[in-house]
Design a protein around this motif. Structure first.
Motif, short mmCIF file in Angstrom:
data_model
loop_
_atom_site.label_atom_id
_atom_site.label_comp_id
_atom_site.label_asym_id
_atom_site.label_seq_id
_atom_site.Cartn_x
_atom_site.Cartn_y
_atom_site.Cartn_z
N ASP A 1 47.63 51.34 -43.47
CA ASP A 1 46.60 50.80 -44.37
C ASP A 1 47.15 49.63 -45.18
N ALA A 2 48.37 49.79 -45.68
CA ALA A 2 48.95 48.74 -46.52
C ALA A 2 49.32 47.51 -45.68
N SER A 3 49.94 47.73 -44.53
CA SER A 3 50.35 46.57 -43.72
C SER A 3 49.12 45.83 -43.20
N MET A 4 48.07 46.60 -42.84
CA MET A 4 46.85 45.96 -42.36
C MET A 4 46.23 45.11 -43.46
N ALA A 5 46.17 45.64 -44.67
CA ALA A 5 45.60 44.89 -45.79
C ALA A 5 46.37 43.59 -46.00
N ALA A 6 47.71 43.68 -45.96
CA ALA A 6 48.54 42.50 -46.18
C ALA A 6 48.25 41.44 -45.11
N PHE A 7 48.26 41.86 -43.85
CA PHE A 7 48.09 40.89 -42.77
C PHE A 7 46.68 40.29 -42.77
N TYR A 8 45.66 41.11 -43.01
CA TYR A 8 44.32 40.55 -42.91
C TYR A 8 44.01 39.61 -44.07
N LEU A 9 44.59 39.90 -45.24
CA LEU A 9 44.34 39.01 -46.39
C LEU A 9 44.98 37.64 -46.15
N ILE A 10 46.19 37.66 -45.61
CA ILE A 10 46.83 36.39 -45.26
C ILE A 10 45.96 35.63 -44.27
N SER A 11 45.47 36.37 -43.27
CA SER A 11 44.67 35.76 -42.22
C SER A 11 43.35 35.21 -42.76
#
Lengths: 288, 284
Positions: free
Chosen positions: A97-107
């Motif tokens: 959940d945390a890694s997905m949030a980080a990556f999608y926000l950057i994207s």
């Protein structure tokens, strides 16, 4: 009655295309949504929907409003985010959940940046919200391909997908498929979101994936019927949404998703595992 | 001569730089029934994970005899009980080693599953969904899955937790049946009385192996006391474990002499009875 329900689809080619496109999308996206929900990754779909934006935007920036480059761009961005987030969660201590949030926000930030480099806000609106009433032949072919690929993959990996959801450690103890299946599944999520964004836009394509699945959960406690029911709810929502959009001159994407939303709320209340039944059932009990 | 099903060579397993199983050497013979006991955090579950291959060794090796099928029953936490599956589906997962991803489930397979369900006393529960089962019923269903797996090496991680005495008796009887069928069984357990009654062999862990062999000898009060003194905590400033630090004078062949083993505070399995038990140190 005929004019209300059937007429629009018989008379207008654009309505037929919209219907064909959205039904094919439901056929593939709804079962994928069921598995997203069962894996407690419902919000991952939402994150992935945001994540494909920079790819689509880059395609748009280079080639304008063309379906193929935007789709390929979206696919690349989605796969990068899915693999990145998946790898961080599998190989470090951070959960998905945390890694997905980080990556999608950057994207997402990257995507908004790219769209704003060119284009007016109208273009951004088109990428974000799509238009199912303007599906051309390319778009329909693409949706058909995506739908077919998804169904075939689900069929082949069905057993592994169910096992990975139910008891991941067991699957790891008898097979090496656990990690590959996870990534294949994320790939299907990206594929279906990309397939949906021409019709529904990047933000709403996840709606057709999640709402029918979430609604179906209130009616059955087995996976196979749940998938079938989700597809049926998806079909009904597409037809209802398109008719609503035609008769009331509403934007088609939100109309489809709102129809699915109505089914969801009705299921929460009146489903066989819903609120009302649960209340009624507790008045009487058996001896054993 | 019975052969080894499982061979540990100086096996160290752990998380980060901290060992949870420290320098374990020895063999588990085919057809043996071994209990693994020790305090919380002594490395019992970690050892099973290492055998299954879910966890890579930090040092040394753990070799399973070629062609051995493994059935592994982890502690309950990773099973998603809210998943919409029925008991019969959970038990059928045990067909995986035989049928894999796409193999057809035959009528015979279904009969195998039905037999397994009745063997654990769950007839009539086939259609129940998992979230309606009690802890003991779920544990029975998982044992049925192990039955279906038909494995030569069976690893059970704390299978008797939160299970009533009748169910424990039934499950122990099943384990006895596997033992009778010459399968190799390793069980993590806490109840020492049960271990004394039902398990011929015992491995006593306290991160490092304290004792390993016949249950009565392993669970000798002196050994239990030594196991109890073990310090569960990890220390970030603990010194690095150097290769020569744990080696006994006389090299790396682990050929301990009988009877002089209790004096060392750091080291390997100490066998006072190395060649009459089902487990033994590697050939000297």
């Amino acid at each position: 009655m005929y004019d209300l329900l059937v007429g629009p689809f018989v008379e207008f080619a654009f309505m037929q295309r919209a219907l064909a496109g959205s039904l094919m999308l439901s056929l593939a996206a709804c079962p994928v949504g069921v598995f997203l929900m069962l894996r407690r990754m419902s919000l991952t779909g939402d994150a992935m929907a945001h994540a494909i934006l920079p790819g689509a935007a880059a395609g748009f920036l280079l080639y304008g409003l063309e379906i193929v480059p935007m789709t390929i761009g979206g696919l690349i961005a989605g796969v990068v985010v899915a693999l990145g987030a998946g790898a961080v969660s599998r190989f470090t201590l951070q959960k998905e959940d945390a890694s997905m949030a980080a990556f999608y926000l950057i994207s997402l930030a990257l995507g908004v940046l790219i769209v704003s480099l060119r284009g007016s806000s109208v273009d951004l609106m088109h990428v974000l919200f799509g238009s199912v009433l303007a599906l051309n032949d390319d778009a329909l072919t693409l949706i058909a391909l995506i739908s077919g690929t998804t169904l075939l993959t689900l069929f082949v990996f069905w057993r592994a997908l169910v096992a990975e959801c139910l008891d991941p450690l067991f699957l790891r103890s008898v097979s090496r498929l656990g990690t590959p299946v996870h990534f294949i599944f994320l790939g299907l999520v990206v594929l279906n979101l990309v397939g949906g964004f021409q019709a529904l836009g990047t933000l709403l394509s996840v709606g057709l994936m999640m709402l029918p699945a979430a609604a179906a959960r209130f009616w059955t406690s087995r996976v196979e019927p749940m998938c079938a029911l989700a597809i049926a709810i998806g079909f009904a929502s597409c037809i209802a949404g398109l008719l609503l959009s035609y008769h009331a001159a509403l934007p088609s994407g939100p109309a489809i998703i709102l129809s699915a939303g109505v089914v969801y709320l009705a299921s929460v209340l009146f489903g066989s595992r819903g609120v009302v039944r649960a209340r009624l059932a507790h008045h009487r009990h058996r001896t054993a | 001569m019975t052969t080894a099903c499982l061979t540990f060579r100086d096996l160290t397993l752990g998380y980060g730089s901290h060992p949870a199983v420290h320098h374990l050497s020895g063999e588990v013979l085919k057809g043996s029934l071994t209990a693994v006991v020790g305090a919380n955090g002594s490395g019992k579950s970690t050892l099973l994970k290492g055998i299954v291959g879910v966890l890579e060794p930090m040092a040394g090796s753990c070799t399973v005899a070629p062609g051995t099928r493994i059935a592994y029953l982890p502690q309950l936490s990773e099973l998603d009980r809210s998943f919409p599956a029925r008991v019969v589906y959970l038990v059928s997962l045990g067909l995986w080693p035989k049928r894999g991803l796409l193999g057809r489930i035959t009528a015979e397979d279904r009969a195998t599953v039905a037999r397994a369900i009745s063997a654990v006393g769950l007839e009539g529960f086939e259609g129940r969904s998992l979230d309606t089962l009690s802890g003991g019923q779920l544990q029975r269903a998982l044992f049925a899955r192990v039955l279906v797996q038909d494995a030569e090496l069976i690893l059970l991680d704390e299978p008797f937790n939160a299970v009533d005495t009748k169910t424990v008796a039934d499950l122990v009887a099943l384990i006895g049946r596997w033992h009778g069928e010459k399968r190799t069984v390793i069980v993590v357990a806490h109840d020492l009385d049960l271990v004394r009654r039902a398990f011929p062999e015992t491995l006593l862990l306290a991160r490092r192996p304290v004792a390993w062999g016949r249950t009565a000898e392993t669970l000798h009060p002196e050994n239990l006391l030594r196991a109890r003194r073990f310090d569960e905590a990890w220390h970030d400033d603990a010194p690095w474990c150097e290769p020569d630090e744990h080696e006994h004078p006389g090299g790396h062949d682990h050929s301990h002499e009988h009877g002089h083993s209790h004096g060392h505070d750091h080291g390997h399995v100490h066998h006072d009875h190395a060649h009459n038990g089902a487990s033994r140190p590697p050939a000297a």
